[in-house]
Scaffold this motif. Sequence first.
Motif, PDB file in Angstrom:
ATOM      1  N   ALA A   1       5.564   4.422  -7.249  1.00  0.00           N
ATOM      2  CA  ALA A   1       6.408   5.127  -8.216  1.00  0.00           C
ATOM      3  C   ALA A   1       5.793   6.453  -8.645  1.00  0.00           C
ATOM      4  O   ALA A   1       6.504   7.447  -8.818  1.00  0.00           O
ATOM      5  CB  ALA A   1       6.669   4.229  -9.426  1.00  0.00           C
ATOM      6  N   ASP A   2       4.466   6.504  -8.823  1.00  0.00           N
ATOM      7  CA  ASP A   2       3.801   7.743  -9.235  1.00  0.00           C
ATOM      8  C   ASP A   2       3.965   8.824  -8.187  1.00  0.00           C
ATOM      9  O   ASP A   2       4.278   9.981  -8.499  1.00  0.00           O
ATOM     10  CB  ASP A   2       2.321   7.502  -9.524  1.00  0.00           C
ATOM     11  CG  ASP A   2       2.093   6.639 -10.749  1.00  0.00           C
ATOM     12  OD1 ASP A   2       3.014   6.511 -11.578  1.00  0.00           O
ATOM     13  OD2 ASP A   2       0.979   6.088 -10.879  1.00  0.00           O
ATOM     14  N   CYS A   3       3.741   8.486  -6.915  1.00  0.00           N
ATOM     15  CA  CYS A   3       3.885   9.471  -5.825  1.00  0.00           C
ATOM     16  C   CYS A   3       5.333   9.903  -5.655  1.00  0.00           C
ATOM     17  O   CYS A   3       5.613  11.076  -5.404  1.00  0.00           O
ATOM     18  CB  CYS A   3       3.326   8.915  -4.519  1.00  0.00           C
ATOM     19  SG  CYS A   3       1.523   8.775  -4.519  1.00  0.00           S
ATOM     20  N   ALA A   4       6.258   8.967  -5.822  1.00  0.00           N
ATOM     21  CA  ALA A   4       7.678   9.310  -5.721  1.00  0.00           C
ATOM     22  C   ALA A   4       8.079  10.258  -6.818  1.00  0.00           C
ATOM     23  O   ALA A   4       8.837  11.219  -6.592  1.00  0.00           O
ATOM     24  CB  ALA A   4       8.547   8.054  -5.756  1.00  0.00           C
ATOM     25  N   ALA A   5       7.553  10.051  -8.033  1.00  0.00           N
ATOM     26  CA  ALA A   5       7.880  10.921  -9.164  1.00  0.00           C
ATOM     27  C   ALA A   5       7.303  12.324  -8.943  1.00  0.00           C
ATOM     28  O   ALA A   5       7.949  13.323  -9.267  1.00  0.00           O
ATOM     29  CB  ALA A   5       7.349  10.329 -10.458  1.00  0.00           C
ATOM     30  N   GLN A   6       6.103  12.409  -8.386  1.00  0.00           N
ATOM     31  CA  GLN A   6       5.488  13.713  -8.119  1.00  0.00           C
ATOM     32  C   GLN A   6       6.252  14.466  -7.041  1.00  0.00           C
ATOM     33  O   GLN A   6       6.327  15.689  -7.071  1.00  0.00           O
ATOM     34  CB  GLN A   6       4.039  13.541  -7.680  1.00  0.00           C
ATOM     35  CG  GLN A   6       3.101  13.187  -8.811  1.00  0.00           C
ATOM     36  CD  GLN A   6       1.665  13.040  -8.350  1.00  0.00           C
ATOM     37  OE1 GLN A   6       1.390  13.001  -7.165  1.00  0.00           O
ATOM     38  NE2 GLN A   6       0.758  12.929  -9.307  1.00  0.00           N
ATOM     39  N   ALA A   7       6.811  13.743  -6.089  1.00  0.00           N
ATOM     40  CA  ALA A   7       7.553  14.371  -4.997  1.00  0.00           C
ATOM     41  C   ALA A   7       8.913  14.910  -5.455  1.00  0.00           C
ATOM     42  O   ALA A   7       9.469  15.801  -4.819  1.00  0.00           O
ATOM     43  CB  ALA A   7       7.756  13.370  -3.854  1.00  0.00           C
ATOM     44  N   SER A   8       9.411  14.366  -6.561  1.00  0.00           N
ATOM     45  CA  SER A   8      10.750  14.773  -7.045  1.00  0.00           C
ATOM     46  C   SER A   8      10.731  16.157  -7.634  1.00  0.00           C
ATOM     47  O   SER A   8       9.953  16.628  -8.304  1.00  0.00           O
ATOM     48  CB  SER A   8      11.254  13.796  -8.110  1.00  0.00           C
ATOM     49  OG  SER A   8      11.428  12.536  -7.538  1.00  0.00           O
TER      50      SER A   8
ATOM     51  N   ILE B   1       0.841  -1.193   0.000  1.00  0.00           N
ATOM     52  CA  ILE B   1       0.000   0.000   0.000  1.00  0.00           C
ATOM     53  C   ILE B   1       0.873   1.239   0.000  1.00  0.00           C
ATOM     54  O   ILE B   1       1.861   1.317   0.731  1.00  0.00           O
ATOM     55  CB  ILE B   1      -0.979   0.002   1.204  1.00  0.00           C
ATOM     56  CG1 ILE B   1      -1.933   1.182   1.129  1.00  0.00           C
ATOM     57  CG2 ILE B   1      -0.246  -0.035   2.515  1.00  0.00           C
ATOM     58  CD1 ILE B   1      -3.111   1.099   2.082  1.00  0.00           C
ATOM     59  N   CYS B   2       0.509   2.187  -0.855  1.00  0.00           N
ATOM     60  CA  CYS B   2       1.248   3.450  -0.919  1.00  0.00           C
ATOM     61  C   CYS B   2       0.774   4.328   0.241  1.00  0.00           C
ATOM     62  O   CYS B   2      -0.425   4.581   0.389  1.00  0.00           O
ATOM     63  CB  CYS B   2       1.002   4.155  -2.245  1.00  0.00           C
ATOM     64  SG  CYS B   2       1.812   5.772  -2.342  1.00  0.00           S
TER      65      CYS B   2
END
Length: 149
Positions: A142-149, A100-101
Motif C-alpha cells: 500500500a505504501d509503494c502504491a500510494a507513492q506511485a499515485s 513480498i512487495c
Amino acid sequence: MTSTAATTEATEKWSGQLRANGRRVTKQRLAVLTAVEHLPHAVADDVAAAVRGDLPDISLQSVYVVLADLTEIGLLRKIEPPHSPARYETRVDDNHHHAICTSCGRIEDVDCAVGHAPCLTPENTHGMTIEIADVLYRGTCADCAAQAS
C-alpha cells in the motif's frame, strides 16, 4: 510486563527449546534467536548487526553457522524470496506464507488460507508425504502504491 521481565521470559523460552532439541544454551544462540525474534524476515547481515549489540566480537560466519543450526532443528524458518538473500523468522509453529512487495521488498506474513498444514493439497504427491506448502505472494504494498499515485 517490564522489558527485563520480557527478556528473562524470552531467554527461558529459548533456553528450554534449545535443550529440548539437544543443543547447549550459548550466548551466541540466544543472541541470534532474540535478534531474529525482534527482526522478523531479517537477512543474516541484519541479524549479525543486531547480535553485535550484545556480542561485538561475533563474526558473520559464526552468525551464519548459528542460523543454519537453528534452522536445521526447527527453531528458525529460512525463507528464500526470489532475487533476495535468505531471510529468517521465529514463526515456525504454523504453515503461513509470505507476501513480498516487488517495489520496496517489504515482507509480510500471510496466514494459511485453509487453516491447517499443508494449506494446499497437490493433485499428485509422487509418493511424498507433504508437510508444508510454501507460497510466495508478490505484489505492491500500500505504501509503494500510494507513492506511485
